[in-house]
Design an enzyme around this catalytic site. Structure first.
Site, PDB file in Angstrom:
ATOM      1  N   ARG A  68      57.856  -5.151  37.178  1.00  0.00           N
ATOM      2  CA  ARG A  68      58.526  -3.981  36.581  1.00  0.00           C
ATOM      3  C   ARG A  68      58.490  -4.094  35.061  1.00  0.00           C
ATOM      4  O   ARG A  68      58.587  -3.100  34.347  1.00  0.00           O
ATOM      5  CB  ARG A  68      59.959  -3.824  37.098  1.00  0.00           C
ATOM      6  CG  ARG A  68      60.674  -2.581  36.535  1.00  0.00           C
ATOM      7  CD  ARG A  68      61.830  -2.081  37.411  1.00  0.00           C
ATOM      8  NE  ARG A  68      62.695  -3.140  37.884  1.00  0.00           N
ATOM      9  CZ  ARG A  68      63.576  -3.800  37.120  1.00  0.00           C
ATOM     10  NH1 ARG A  68      63.701  -3.492  35.844  1.00  0.00           N
ATOM     11  NH2 ARG A  68      64.328  -4.745  37.641  1.00  0.00           N
ATOM     12  N   TYR A 121      54.511  22.816  30.294  1.00  0.00           N
ATOM     13  CA  TYR A 121      54.194  22.510  31.688  1.00  0.00           C
ATOM     14  C   TYR A 121      55.455  22.753  32.538  1.00  0.00           C
ATOM     15  O   TYR A 121      56.566  22.389  32.134  1.00  0.00           O
ATOM     16  CB  TYR A 121      53.742  21.049  31.780  1.00  0.00           C
ATOM     17  CG  TYR A 121      53.460  20.608  33.184  1.00  0.00           C
ATOM     18  CD1 TYR A 121      52.332  21.060  33.862  1.00  0.00           C
ATOM     19  CD2 TYR A 121      54.345  19.772  33.860  1.00  0.00           C
ATOM     20  CE1 TYR A 121      52.080  20.674  35.161  1.00  0.00           C
ATOM     21  CE2 TYR A 121      54.099  19.375  35.171  1.00  0.00           C
ATOM     22  CZ  TYR A 121      52.972  19.837  35.814  1.00  0.00           C
ATOM     23  OH  TYR A 121      52.734  19.460  37.105  1.00  0.00           O
ATOM     24  N   ASP A 204      52.330  16.539  24.222  1.00  0.00           N
ATOM     25  CA  ASP A 204      51.664  16.397  25.517  1.00  0.00           C
ATOM     26  C   ASP A 204      50.198  16.781  25.299  1.00  0.00           C
ATOM     27  O   ASP A 204      49.882  17.939  25.048  1.00  0.00           O
ATOM     28  CB  ASP A 204      52.334  17.319  26.550  1.00  0.00           C
ATOM     29  CG  ASP A 204      51.716  17.206  27.944  1.00  0.00           C
ATOM     30  OD1 ASP A 204      50.525  16.828  28.052  1.00  0.00           O
ATOM     31  OD2 ASP A 204      52.413  17.512  28.934  1.00  0.00           O
ATOM     32  N   LYS A 229      45.124  13.893  35.321  1.00  0.00           N
ATOM     33  CA  LYS A 229      44.122  14.897  34.977  1.00  0.00           C
ATOM     34  C   LYS A 229      42.827  14.219  34.499  1.00  0.00           C
ATOM     35  O   LYS A 229      42.218  13.518  35.265  1.00  0.00           O
ATOM     36  CB  LYS A 229      44.727  15.873  33.960  1.00  0.00           C
ATOM     37  CG  LYS A 229      46.141  16.364  34.341  1.00  0.00           C
ATOM     38  CD  LYS A 229      46.186  17.194  35.627  1.00  0.00           C
ATOM     39  CE  LYS A 229      47.595  17.353  36.211  1.00  0.00           C
ATOM     40  NZ  LYS A 229      48.587  17.939  35.330  1.00  0.00           N
TER      41      LYS A 229
HETATM   42  C1  LIG Z   1      50.021  17.828  35.277  1.00  0.00           C
HETATM   43  C2  LIG Z   1      50.702  17.908  33.986  1.00  0.00           C
HETATM   44  C3  LIG Z   1      51.903  17.224  33.745  1.00  0.00           C
HETATM   45  C4  LIG Z   1      52.625  16.448  34.837  1.00  0.00           C
HETATM   46  O1  LIG Z   1      51.916  15.316  35.219  1.00  0.00           O
HETATM   47  P1  LIG Z   1      52.042  14.640  36.675  1.00  0.00           P
HETATM   48  O2  LIG Z   1      51.033  13.539  36.597  1.00  0.00           O
HETATM   49  O3  LIG Z   1      51.719  15.685  37.691  1.00  0.00           O
HETATM   50  O4  LIG Z   1      53.431  14.136  36.828  1.00  0.00           O
HETATM   51  C5  LIG Z   1      52.450  17.300  32.486  1.00  0.00           C
HETATM   52  N1  LIG Z   1      51.881  18.023  31.503  1.00  0.00           N
HETATM   53  C6  LIG Z   1      50.732  18.694  31.689  1.00  0.00           C
HETATM   54  C7  LIG Z   1      50.147  19.481  30.573  1.00  0.00           C
HETATM   55  C8  LIG Z   1      50.107  18.666  32.935  1.00  0.00           C
HETATM   56  O5  LIG Z   1      48.977  19.353  33.120  1.00  0.00           O
END
Ligand SMILES: *Cc1c(COP(=O)(O)O)cnc(C)c1O
Length: 416
Positions: A68, A121, A204, A229
């Site tokens: 952890r 998001y 982000d 992604k």
């Molecule tokens: C998919 C996504 C998230 C969330 O990520 P997860 O891996 O699904 O928890 C956050 N921000 C953006 C821009 C995303 O496309």
């Protein structure tokens, strides 16, 4: 001197010593919860460092304690991810949402306001607007295109200038590819900082990272990813990451230790494998997207195409932001089909090669309907303001041959 290697040249080897793993060329999955200390003194020293009770001495390395807190798969992955953004430190998480919520919880406290771009998001938006208020934390949103002066005036009018504690933004905005100036976010953060309070900027960068935009170079303090992604890239793993300087990342890592939402060794291993082809995949996807956008731009059944490559009008603010921030036009394209939901659904249902699914950045091309799927929770008035209409379709362009992607789009458009 040996020239500095490009990140893509380091993704196979950086940070891994085969001699520590029986000569295995690849880092094994360290599927272990705890690590054996050689001596009690060593265990004591590792804990002193892990809990920040003293500074690291020259040449002293932090040892492995408990998965952890640290694990070889996670550490090697973090070191490799840091190369793309030229970041000092990185922490990986079991999802993008885990990375995002950990940062929000670490840098906000009751009474604070977080200044957010809009739209965010869906998951992030929900956490900020529905969960954080339970802890006395509230949000103020600004929209793409809103000037710094207008944002300052808006906050001034609300009388909460002294309560802004974090600036959180997503650029390009999903699904419209609208751009937000990261340097402006930094200016805003500095405006609200004082000698006894630092306001940070978190970006982000999932839509463009880690290759095509480097927020840390434009003033961001923290960069966040859904590694599900592009970084993962094969639609087979959920993961997240946060990067920044040592001091801020020590805080993020400590919060991760106590929330317990770090990535698993298996997740980290999958991402290590993904990183070896990251550059190849993203290059291929961006090139394919250029061809797909060119096809859509002139198609009679397509009303409008939202693609970074279509931002070409010089002397506009958005063009200047793109020139400054975006290294590529990316591989996300949204477009309005002439008609409405009926026509958009007929198009989506007729696709054969391209899969009808949310998510993005993967090897296979994906299509979805933002208004009723990813962005269903956005309030109707805001949806209208942001041009997220019933006729919009969002495409994530994959690595297939571009002629096959275009043929599939062409036949599906014929179906309308
Ligand atoms: C998919 C996504 C998230 C969330 O990520 P997860 O891996 O699904 O928890 C956050 N921000 C953006 C821009 C995303 O496309």
């Amino acid at each position: 001197m040996y020239p500095k290697l490009k990140p893509e040249s380091q993704m196979m080897t950086y940070g891994y010593k085969p001699s520590l793993s029986e000569g295995a060329i690849k880092c094994p999955i360290f599927q272990t919860s705890t690590f054996v200390f050689a001596t009690a003194e060593e265990g004591k020293a590792f804990f002193e460092l892990a809990y920040g009770h003293r500074d690291q001495q020259d040449g002293e390395e932090m040892g492995l304690i408990y998965s952890r807190i640290n694990n070889p798969d996670l550490e090697i992955l973090e070191n490799r991810l840091a190369l793309w953004d030229d970041a000092a430190a990185c922490a990986v998480f079991e999802s993008g949402m885990a990375a995002i919520t950990t940062v929000l919880l670490e840098f906000l406290k009751p009474g604070d306001y977080v200044l957010i771009s809009s739209p965010l998001y869906g998951g992030t938006d929900h956490f900020i607007k529905k969960v954080l208020p339970k802890f006395g934390i509230n949000a103020i949103s600004f929209t793409v295109g809103q000037s710094k002066e207008s944002i300052l005036a808006q906050i001034d009018a609300l009388g909460v200038s002294d309560k802004i504690a974090l600036v959180y933004a997503e650029t390009p905005a999903n699904p419209t590819n609208d751009l937000i100036d990261i340097a402006m976010c930094k200016d805003l953060a500095e405006h609200y900082s004082s000698p006894n309070k630092s306001v940070y900027v978190a970006i982000d960068n999932t839509y463009m990272g880690p290759l095509w935009q480097h927020p840390l170079a434009h003033g961001a303090d923290l960069v966040l990813y859904s590694a599900t992604k592009y970084i993962g890239g094969h639609s087979d793993v959920i993961a997240g990451a946060c990067l920044g300087n040592e001091a801020l990342m020590a805080r993020v890592r400590a919060m991760r230790t106590f929330l317990g939402n770090m990535a698993s060794p298996n997740t980290a291993w999958l991402l290590l494998r993904s990183l070896e082809t990251l550059k190849l995949r993203m290059d291929a996807q961006a090139l394919n997207a250029e061809h797909v956008a060119a096809f859509l731009n002139t198609h009679p059944k397509v009303e409008k195409v939202y693609y970074l490559g279509n931002i070409t009008a010089k002397n506009t603010r958005v063009y200047a932001i793109k020139q400054k921030q975006c290294i590529s036009n990316g591989a996300m394209i949204s477009f309005d089909i002439k008609g409405g939901e009926n026509e958009a659904f007929r198009f989506l249902n007729a696709l054969q090669l391209i899969k009808l699914a949310v998510s993005l950045g993967s090897t296979e091309s994906l299509a979805e309907h933002p208004a009723t799927m990813t962005h269903v929770d956005v309030e109707p008035a805001l949806k209208q303001q942001l041009s997220i209409s019933e006729k919009m379709v969002r495409l994530s362009v994959g690595v297939e041959h571009y002629t096959d992607i275009i043929t599939d789009i062409a036949q599906a458009l014929e179906n309308i």
